[in-house]
Motif scaffolding. Structure first.
Motif, PDB file in Angstrom:
ATOM      1  N   ASP A  69      -3.988   9.554  -0.160  1.00 36.21           N
ATOM      2  CA  ASP A  69      -3.915   8.205   0.012  1.00 36.21           C
ATOM      3  C   ASP A  69      -5.541   7.050   0.680  1.00 36.21           C
ATOM      4  O   ASP A  69      -5.418   6.165   1.120  1.00 36.21           O
ATOM      5  CB  ASP A  69      -2.667   7.183   0.761  1.00 36.21           C
ATOM      6  CG  ASP A  69      -2.793   7.823   2.134  1.00 36.21           C
ATOM      7  OD1 ASP A  69      -3.673   8.307   2.913  1.00 36.21           O
ATOM      8  OD2 ASP A  69      -1.970   7.359   2.761  1.00 36.21           O
ATOM      9  N   THR A  70      -6.656   8.397   1.243  1.00 41.76           N
ATOM     10  CA  THR A  70      -7.763   7.569   1.592  1.00 41.76           C
ATOM     11  C   THR A  70      -8.831   8.463   0.099  1.00 41.76           C
ATOM     12  O   THR A  70      -8.214   9.921   0.319  1.00 41.76           O
ATOM     13  CB  THR A  70      -7.738   8.357   2.531  1.00 41.76           C
ATOM     14  OG1 THR A  70      -7.540   9.452   2.688  1.00 41.76           O
ATOM     15  CG2 THR A  70      -7.653   7.778   3.654  1.00 41.76           C
ATOM     16  N   PRO A  71      -9.806   8.260   0.516  1.00 43.53           N
ATOM     17  CA  PRO A  71     -10.955   8.800  -0.026  1.00 43.53           C
ATOM     18  C   PRO A  71     -10.685  10.194   0.446  1.00 43.53           C
ATOM     19  O   PRO A  71     -11.520  11.357  -0.473  1.00 43.53           O
ATOM     20  CB  PRO A  71     -11.867   8.318   0.269  1.00 43.53           C
ATOM     21  CG  PRO A  71     -11.534   6.885   1.037  1.00 43.53           C
ATOM     22  CD  PRO A  71     -10.406   6.608   1.083  1.00 43.53           C
ATOM     23  N   GLN A  72     -11.129  10.494   1.717  1.00 44.10           N
ATOM     24  CA  GLN A  72     -11.461  11.827   2.285  1.00 44.10           C
ATOM     25  C   GLN A  72     -10.037  12.232   1.929  1.00 44.10           C
ATOM     26  O   GLN A  72     -10.560  13.530   1.765  1.00 44.10           O
ATOM     27  CB  GLN A  72     -11.771  11.400   3.724  1.00 44.10           C
ATOM     28  CG  GLN A  72     -12.209  10.461   4.515  1.00 44.10           C
ATOM     29  CD  GLN A  72     -11.992   8.829   4.754  1.00 44.10           C
ATOM     30  OE1 GLN A  72     -11.411   8.061   3.507  1.00 44.10           O
ATOM     31  NE2 GLN A  72     -13.086   7.819   5.166  1.00 44.10           N
ATOM     32  N   LYS A  73      -9.092  12.319   1.904  1.00 41.99           N
ATOM     33  CA  LYS A  73      -7.946  13.245   1.020  1.00 41.99           C
ATOM     34  C   LYS A  73      -7.877  13.331   0.088  1.00 41.99           C
ATOM     35  O   LYS A  73      -7.634  14.564  -0.921  1.00 41.99           O
ATOM     36  CB  LYS A  73      -6.583  12.714   1.756  1.00 41.99           C
ATOM     37  CG  LYS A  73      -6.254  12.125   3.135  1.00 41.99           C
ATOM     38  CD  LYS A  73      -5.098  11.751   3.199  1.00 41.99           C
ATOM     39  CE  LYS A  73      -4.920  11.081   4.966  1.00 41.99           C
ATOM     40  NZ  LYS A  73      -3.146  10.420   4.706  1.00 41.99           N
ATOM     41  N   LEU A 105     -16.957   5.580  -2.085  1.00 42.55           N
ATOM     42  CA  LEU A 105     -16.496   4.946  -0.680  1.00 42.55           C
ATOM     43  C   LEU A 105     -16.823   5.730   0.657  1.00 42.55           C
ATOM     44  O   LEU A 105     -16.910   4.838   1.603  1.00 42.55           O
ATOM     45  CB  LEU A 105     -14.923   4.377  -0.585  1.00 42.55           C
ATOM     46  CG  LEU A 105     -14.989   3.667  -2.331  1.00 42.55           C
ATOM     47  CD1 LEU A 105     -13.334   3.901  -2.438  1.00 42.55           C
ATOM     48  CD2 LEU A 105     -14.541   2.618  -2.013  1.00 42.55           C
ATOM     49  N   VAL A 106     -17.098   6.458   0.930  1.00 44.85           N
ATOM     50  CA  VAL A 106     -17.413   7.276   1.814  1.00 44.85           C
ATOM     51  C   VAL A 106     -19.070   7.227   2.282  1.00 44.85           C
ATOM     52  O   VAL A 106     -18.839   6.630   3.659  1.00 44.85           O
ATOM     53  CB  VAL A 106     -16.831   8.866   1.890  1.00 44.85           C
ATOM     54  CG1 VAL A 106     -17.003   9.616   3.195  1.00 44.85           C
ATOM     55  CG2 VAL A 106     -15.575   9.296   2.298  1.00 44.85           C
ATOM     56  N   ALA A 117      -5.129  -0.637  -0.309  1.00 41.43           N
ATOM     57  CA  ALA A 117      -6.066  -0.731  -1.703  1.00 41.43           C
ATOM     58  C   ALA A 117      -7.381   0.483  -2.156  1.00 41.43           C
ATOM     59  O   ALA A 117      -7.243   0.376  -3.499  1.00 41.43           O
ATOM     60  CB  ALA A 117      -7.491  -1.350  -0.978  1.00 41.43           C
ATOM     61  N   PHE A 118      -7.142   1.535  -1.494  1.00 41.80           N
ATOM     62  CA  PHE A 118      -7.841   2.750  -1.900  1.00 41.80           C
ATOM     63  C   PHE A 118      -7.382   3.171  -3.424  1.00 41.80           C
ATOM     64  O   PHE A 118      -7.087   3.451  -4.063  1.00 41.80           O
ATOM     65  CB  PHE A 118      -8.173   3.779  -1.024  1.00 41.80           C
ATOM     66  CG  PHE A 118      -8.165   5.055  -1.968  1.00 41.80           C
ATOM     67  CD1 PHE A 118      -9.670   4.986  -2.206  1.00 41.80           C
ATOM     68  CD2 PHE A 118      -7.249   6.351  -2.144  1.00 41.80           C
ATOM     69  CE1 PHE A 118      -9.940   6.624  -3.351  1.00 41.80           C
ATOM     70  CE2 PHE A 118      -8.522   7.251  -2.290  1.00 41.80           C
ATOM     71  CZ  PHE A 118      -8.999   7.567  -2.864  1.00 41.80           C
ATOM     72  N   THR A 119      -5.371   3.275  -2.945  1.00 39.25           N
ATOM     73  CA  THR A 119      -4.049   3.762  -4.076  1.00 39.25           C
ATOM     74  C   THR A 119      -4.265   2.918  -5.387  1.00 39.25           C
ATOM     75  O   THR A 119      -4.532   3.461  -6.660  1.00 39.25           O
ATOM     76  CB  THR A 119      -3.190   3.556  -3.470  1.00 39.25           C
ATOM     77  OG1 THR A 119      -2.806   2.955  -2.351  1.00 39.25           O
ATOM     78  CG2 THR A 119      -3.381   5.110  -2.726  1.00 39.25           C
TER      79      THR A 119
END
Length: 215
Positions: free
Chosen positions: A63-67, A100-101, A33-35
């Protein structure tokens, strides 16, 4: 000038489009969903092909907000430099990742209002995510959908919101989940902007566009 198609004409239009392509898919490549959200945001005023080329190297490592936040704005720019408006888009991607985080525990929300509150996410982007990831029959309207809807008489409207409402009101419900895919692909490959390929169009006899390209 086109006219609005009748209900029975709508059924026939989408029955033919479905018969030709039973399971149409969006052409933006994504992993989750994030990508998907990032890819659609990056695609504003850019082609899907240019976005896919840029994100093939980016998404495997972010592939995540954190990354994505770990890469940072300056780290993101080299990946998306070939996409139009890349500096502003880089700022938006990093800021939406932060939100998002902060607001959603790193997850992509399934609310249109929550999605539209994110930087760089407009109504069309929100509708794409709601439709493609969450399975909601929303109607994203890009330039292809806007043109094809008005030309053919599927949904008439002077702006994207009016066309979106028209699609919700006129497309038979059994076709609404995939209707925007069919319309995008039809606009991209057949009902093109400058010289529509009317002689080979599978809905030519139903289309109400008067200035059809001759045989």
């Amino acid at each position: 000038m086109s006219r609005q198609l009748s209900y029975h004409e709508q059924v026939e239009v989408f029955a033919r489009l479905r018969a030709a392509n039973p399971q149409p898919k969006g052409e933006l490549e994504h992993l989750n969903a994030f990508t998907l959200l990032v890819a659609v945001a990056l695609s504003a005023q850019a082609t899907d092909a240019s976005v896919n080329k840029a994100t093939r190297d980016l998404f495997p490592i972010a592939d995540t907000p954190q990354k994505m936040l770990a890469i940072g704005e300056e780290g993101l720019i080299p990946y998306i430099r070939t996409i139009g408006l890349y500096r502003n888009k880089a700022k938006n991607v990093i800021r939406l990742s932060e939100l998002l985080v902060e607001r959603h525990g790193g997850e992509v929300p399934s609310s249109r209002a929550a999605l539209e509150a994110l930087p760089g996410v407009g109504r069309k982007t929100a509708n794409v995510v709601l439709n493609m990831w969450w399975g909601f029959p929303s109607q994203p309207v890009d330039t292809h959908v806007f043109r094809v809807s008005n030309r053919t008489g599927v949904a008439m409207g002077a702006d994207v919101v009016a066309v979106e409402r028209g699609l919700e009101n006129h497309v038979p419900v059994e076709y609404q989940q995939l209707s925007h895919h069919w319309l995008i692909l039809h606009g991209r490959y057949t009902c093109v902007a400058r010289k529509p390929k009317c002689p080979t169009c599978l809905i030519r006899d139903l289309c109400t566009f008067e200035e059809k390209t001759p045989e």
